[in-house]
Design a protein around this motif. Structure first.
Motif, mmCIF file in Angstrom:
data_model
loop_
_atom_site.group_PDB
_atom_site.id
_atom_site.type_symbol
_atom_site.label_atom_id
_atom_site.label_comp_id
_atom_site.label_asym_id
_atom_site.label_seq_id
_atom_site.Cartn_x
_atom_site.Cartn_y
_atom_site.Cartn_z
ATOM 1 N N SER A 83 1.669 6.828 -6.710
ATOM 2 C CA SER A 83 0.596 7.750 -7.066
ATOM 3 C C SER A 83 1.053 9.201 -6.895
ATOM 4 O O SER A 83 0.816 10.049 -7.758
ATOM 5 C CB SER A 83 -0.635 7.408 -6.212
ATOM 6 N N LEU A 114 2.212 1.983 -3.268
ATOM 7 C CA LEU A 114 1.196 2.522 -4.175
ATOM 8 C C LEU A 114 0.878 3.988 -3.886
ATOM 9 O O LEU A 114 0.706 4.781 -4.808
ATOM 10 C CB LEU A 114 -0.070 1.662 -4.114
ATOM 11 N N TYR A 115 0.810 4.375 -2.605
ATOM 12 C CA TYR A 115 0.581 5.807 -2.305
ATOM 13 C C TYR A 115 1.692 6.638 -2.941
ATOM 14 O O TYR A 115 1.473 7.718 -3.482
ATOM 15 C CB TYR A 115 0.650 6.128 -0.800
ATOM 16 N N GLU A 163 3.490 10.051 -9.731
ATOM 17 C CA GLU A 163 2.865 10.238 -11.044
ATOM 18 C C GLU A 163 2.287 11.646 -11.227
ATOM 19 O O GLU A 163 2.109 12.098 -12.349
ATOM 20 C CB GLU A 163 1.767 9.188 -11.266
ATOM 21 N N ARG A 190 -1.971 -8.920 -16.663
ATOM 22 C CA ARG A 190 -2.312 -7.501 -16.868
ATOM 23 C C ARG A 190 -2.881 -7.277 -18.268
ATOM 24 O O ARG A 190 -3.854 -6.549 -18.454
ATOM 25 C CB ARG A 190 -1.086 -6.619 -16.628
ATOM 26 N N ALA A 244 -6.446 -8.738 -18.420
ATOM 27 C CA ALA A 244 -7.410 -7.902 -17.699
ATOM 28 C C ALA A 244 -7.791 -6.675 -18.532
ATOM 29 O O ALA A 244 -8.949 -6.273 -18.589
ATOM 30 C CB ALA A 244 -6.828 -7.477 -16.346
ATOM 31 N N MET A 245 -6.784 -6.107 -19.196
ATOM 32 C CA MET A 245 -7.033 -4.920 -20.029
ATOM 33 C C MET A 245 -7.892 -5.299 -21.238
ATOM 34 O O MET A 245 -8.844 -4.588 -21.583
ATOM 35 C CB MET A 245 -5.686 -4.339 -20.484
ATOM 36 N N PHE A 250 8.584 1.677 -13.159
ATOM 37 C CA PHE A 250 8.934 0.251 -13.030
ATOM 38 C C PHE A 250 10.159 -0.079 -13.884
ATOM 39 O O PHE A 250 11.053 -0.794 -13.440
ATOM 40 C CB PHE A 250 7.757 -0.641 -13.455
ATOM 41 N N GLN A 296 2.795 -10.295 -16.658
ATOM 42 C CA GLN A 296 2.435 -9.488 -17.833
ATOM 43 C C GLN A 296 1.148 -9.985 -18.507
ATOM 44 O O GLN A 296 0.259 -9.204 -18.827
ATOM 45 C CB GLN A 296 3.602 -9.490 -18.836
ATOM 46 N N GLU A 321 5.006 8.348 -15.949
ATOM 47 C CA GLU A 321 4.084 7.215 -15.975
ATOM 48 C C GLU A 321 4.570 6.087 -15.083
ATOM 49 O O GLU A 321 5.774 5.898 -14.887
ATOM 50 C CB GLU A 321 3.963 6.680 -17.410
ATOM 51 N N ARG A 322 3.615 5.301 -14.593
ATOM 52 C CA ARG A 322 3.951 4.186 -13.701
ATOM 53 C C ARG A 322 4.924 3.199 -14.375
ATOM 54 O O ARG A 322 5.879 2.742 -13.769
ATOM 55 C CB ARG A 322 2.666 3.459 -13.290
ATOM 56 N N ASP A 323 4.660 2.897 -15.664
ATOM 57 C CA ASP A 323 5.518 1.943 -16.382
ATOM 58 C C ASP A 323 6.969 2.384 -16.425
ATOM 59 O O ASP A 323 7.886 1.587 -16.315
ATOM 60 C CB ASP A 323 5.046 1.816 -17.844
ATOM 61 N N GLY A 379 0.825 -1.209 0.000
ATOM 62 C CA GLY A 379 0.000 0.000 0.000
ATOM 63 C C GLY A 379 0.863 1.263 0.000
ATOM 64 O O GLY A 379 0.602 2.198 -0.750
ATOM 65 N N HIS A 380 1.892 1.264 0.814
ATOM 66 C CA HIS A 380 2.760 2.443 0.898
ATOM 67 C C HIS A 380 3.457 2.698 -0.438
ATOM 68 O O HIS A 380 3.585 3.835 -0.881
ATOM 69 C CB HIS A 380 3.799 2.261 2.009
#
Lengths: 93, 318
Positions: free
Chosen positions: B85, B81-82, B88, B297, B300-301, B98, B294, B93-95, B78-79
């Protein structure tokens, strides 16, 4: 790799209060966004209701236009109760 | 150029007045870059930090310990992800974040490149590693960038549980058998110095410090935070009945602080450069998780896109 869309998350902490922005997350659709928001932002019962909005749908005012946007309110002190002169002994008003 | 200069002066005056900077506000490019580097490094640390602890989830000695550790590791996710966020909001971008982690371009806290060889290590991580992190994070609750400060407030609220669960593990060991007490002392011996290194290089060698202090990204120097950590740890070690592995540790009447021995900076830089005991293993675990996940993901998309398409076609027919 394609990024999942970004969503902004709003949490109502208890009945009677506004939803408040808490952050963002990535999810493929609104259902996953709500489920992820539950796990990321309400692990300790911080909320009773969640809103998720895809970030691209949020339109924000621009800080560079703050002057034009907010100036008109600055000189209208007659919108505030203290602008009106009333005697001290007057009560319940 | 004159324009940039006046913008920079205005920016500094906003920071000096203790007004937070928000995502859409003008900011110097170097401020943005520094924040992206620092926040992403912080986020990566939370994510990689799950690995040494995850190692003990299915070997936790009791159910009480297991649920506590699981909840803690979930918090670290969670931390992360905060913080991603918050990062960003600076326009990355998140990608890309990573990719920077996986390629080794971005760093994460070196502390997670040490192995967790006994159950006592889980306690020592909670007490010392989280304790050191909290020192830094409490300061960051007042950092000048709004989204970062808000993420830190959330994190600090949750972090105190981490430290308490770790300390309780150690306290239990301290009241146990001779072997358990030896295990406790061994863990403290191994984690003490790396925890002091977590605060980063000392004054002279800390390249980013001065500018970060001026921009109020940081509020205290690495050395100030480290001293604060040493001072509060002494009493906590006494309650556990452990010795901190530093013969030079001594109260200094004059300064009102504890003096401590020289940190092995060669070890510090060696681990930062990728040669710690677990650097390769940690990064490989992250890359593997990303690559093997991968298809999930992607699927799901693809599913979400198909659902959306069907929905819009159905509404056209209607």
């Amino acid at each position: 790799m394609k990024n999942w869309p970004l969503w902004e998350v709003f949490v109502r902490s208890k009945q009677g209060l506004h939803h408040k922005h808490v952050g963002s997350l990535h999810a493929t659709d609104e259902k996953m966004a709500i489920e992820n928001a539950r796990d990321v932002y309400t692990r300790r019962s911080e909320g009773v209701s969640l809103w998720v909005v895809e970030s691209k749908h949020i339109h924000a005012s621009s800080p560079s236009e703050s002057a034009e946007l907010y100036d008109p309110a600055n000189d209208k002190i007659y919108r505030h109760p203290t602008f009106y002169d009333l005697p001290d002994e007057l009560e319940h008003i | 150029m004159a324009d940039i200069k006046s913008l920079e002066e205005k920016f500094q005056s906003i920071v000096d007045a203790e007004t937070k900077i928000e995502p859409k506000d003008w900011m110097p490019e170097a401020y943005r870059k520094t924040l992206i580097r620092q926040i992403s490094q912080h986020a990566h640390s939370e994510i990689v930090g799950m690995l040494p602890e995850g190692n003990w989830i299915n070997r936790a000695p009791t159910l009480r310990r297991k649920v506590g550790l699981l909840a803690k590791v979930q918090d670290e996710a969670g931390h992360g992800l905060y913080l991603y966020s918050a990062c960003e909001t600076l326009g990355i971008e998140r990608d890309e974040l990573f990719d920077q982690l996986h390629s080794g371009k971005a760093k994460y806290s070196s502390i997670f490149n040490y192995p967790t060889t006994s159950w006592a290590d889980i306690g020592a991580i909670g007490w010392l590693v989280d304790g050191a992190a909290i020192m830094n994070q409490v300061m960051l609750c007042r950092t000048s960038y709004g989204p970062y400060a808000r993420a830190m407030v959330r994190i600090c609220k949750e972090e105190s549980f981490h430290q308490r669960q770790g300390y309780e593990i150690l306290l239990t060991l301290s009241k146990g058998s001779e072997e358990q007490r030896a295990m406790l002392q061994d863990a403290v011996n191994r984690w003490w110095w790396p925890s002091l290194m977590m605060f980063g290089p000392t004054g002279k060698e800390s390249t980013h410090s001065a500018q970060s202090m001026k921009w109020k990204i940081k509020r205290k120097t690495n050395d100030e935070l480290r001293q604060q950590f040493v001072d509060i740890s002494i009493g906590q070690a006494e309650i556990l009945g452990v010795t901190l592995p530093d013969p030079d540790l001594k109260y200094n009447e004059e300064t009102g602080h504890y003096d401590f021995g020289e940190i092995d900076w060669e070890e510090f830089w060696n681990v930062v450069k990728g040669n710690g005991p677990c650097n390769k293993e940690r990064l490989a675990a992250r890359v593997k998780a990303s690559e093997e996940g991968q298809w999930v993901r992607d699927a799901a998309m693809a599913y979400a896109e198909k659902q959306a398409k069907r929905k819009s076609e159905a509404s056209k027919v209607a």
